[in-house]
Write a protein that holds these residues in place. Structure first.
Motif: not given
Length: 430
Positions: A14, A17, A140
């Motif tokens: 995450r 991303f 992701n």
């Protein structure tokens, strides 16, 4: 499945991303000026609200029932696709009804809305189904790949006569549908054909019943975080709107780690998988507060020249409002983990009540102050609203556990060791 590994995995992917999305945001800000950037992200915010309404927060039910295997994941995937197609038909019907009624909506805005809303709903639903399988990587990776492709396109606008600013904006809004479509294909590729089918009436009732309270909470949360955009758009210049939205995006970067921790800790709290939970919550909160206070202090020192340097000269108006937003950033970063605590303890109503009180404060303050004092007032009012929310949840927690409020703020070096032990070492295996 090792929970510690899942949390690290979620934070890592995450985080990558969000870094790719932030780089894309910087390049958009530098390529377009503050006024156009503000217009793009204002449309983004409006479409996001309609996405929230259209999704009915059903992704929460998809994750819940998919994780418990009460409804086959393949059937939930089919439901996600059908629901998205229904929303697409509804958007097209609304567009034609408005056109017949004499309300002129530019075709390009309709296209942006259709691509973004349908794509975001599908993306959110299928991402939820991957999360229900403890898969935090696939969605992701798809998002990172698309962000990189958008960055490459943006860097080549000036060198290509075929790629214009208008075409890039269309591609940007369409990228959400591309991401959702790719994830849908990957999901069904891994699925078992024998489980395909539609969810039945009883399963539908359970899905909507579970998602309803989450939906109401998410609507209030969205307005709490975004309602000030509407007031700024109404009473301030396009350049000021662009500067203000960029300030909010910087603030959202501070919410990245608390948000990931909250998403990871919620199922652990709900399942009583963390020993000495209240102590762990205090340790997390004061650690976040200490390091984010240092981070905000750094931006106080360098932000006046750093913001224009990173985003471009048209964003020189970010610094002063950012100073007013700092108390709100610190409050929200700590509220995130506390909200996960109350949700995990099935006390969602506490989060809903606190956010509603804060929303009333923000709407009142924005209406009174933004017309005269502009984006500085918008930032200050937001901070007051977020502080109000924070004070409410701290007071509620104090009443429930008779704990000292200072324990949420007074950081000690030993907290880093305690944090690892309380969240990870004492975490059981699912």
């Amino acid at each position: 499945m090792n929970i510690q590994k899942l949390i690290y995995q979620n934070i890592f992917w995450r985080g990558l991303f969000v870094v790719s999305a932030f780089l894309l945001n910087i390049l958009i800000a530098r390529h377009f000026d503050a006024a156009i950037t503000g217009w793009i992200y204002y449309l983004f915010t409006i479409f996001s609200f309609f996405t929230l309404l259209g999704s009915f927060s059903l992704e929460s039910g998809l994750i819940f029932f998919g994780s418990k295997k009460e409804i086959p994941l393949e059937r939930l995937g089919g439901f996600s696709l059908i629901w998205t197609l229904m929303i697409a038909v509804l958007i097209v019907l609304i567009y034609f009804i408005l056109a017949i009624s004499g309300i002129d909506i530019p075709v390009e805005k309709f296209q942006y809305a259709l691509l973004f809303i349908c794509g975001s709903i599908l993306l959110t639903f299928i991402t939820g189904l991957f999360y229900a399988q403890q898969n935090y990587i696939t969605s992701n990776i798809v998002g990172i790949t698309i962000n990189i492709l958008l960055i490459i396109l943006l860097l080549n606008i000036n060198s290509s006569s075929r790629l214009t600013d208008e075409i890039f904006i269309s591609i940007y809004f369409g990228s959400f549908l591309l991401a959702g479509g790719v994830l849908l294909l990957l999901f069904f590729q891994r699925s078992t054909i024998s489980n395909f089918g539609l969810i039945n009436r009883e399963q539908s009732k359970k899905l909507f019943r579970y998602s309803m309270l989450v939906f109401l909470s998410n609507v209030v949360f969205f307005l709490l975080y975004k309602i000030d955009y509407w007031f700024v758009n109404k009473y301030c210049s396009p350049e000021e709107l662009g500067n203000y939205i960029q300030i909010s995006k910087v603030g959202q970067m501070f919410l990245l780690l608390p948000g990931i921790l909250s998403a990871s800790l919620f199922p652990l709290i709900a399942g009583n998988h963390i020993a000495k939970l209240e102590d762990a919550l205090k340790t997390i909160s004061r650690t976040i507060f200490f390091f984010y206070l240092l981070g905000c202090g750094f931006l106080v020192i360098v932000g006046k020249w750093l913001f224009p340097f990173v985003f471009g000269d048209s964003f020189s108006g970010m610094y002063q409002p950012f100073l007013f937003l700092i108390p709100g950033i610190l409050s929200l970063s700590m509220v995130s983990t506390m909200a996960a605590y109350f949700s995990g303890k099935n006390r969602v109503s506490i989060n809903l009540t606190g956010s509603f009180i804060a929303l009333v404060v923000i709407i009142t303050g924005d209406a009174l102050l933004i017309p005269k004092y502009g984006i500085a007032a918008a930032a200050a009012v937001s901070s007051v609203g977020y502080l109000t929310y924070h004070i409410f949840v701290l007071y509620t927690f104090h009443r429930m556990h008779h704990s000292r409020v200072i324990d949420f703020f007074y950081f000690r070096l030993s907290d880093l060791r305690k944090l690892k032990e309380s969240v990870f070492k004492n975490t059981k295996l699912l």
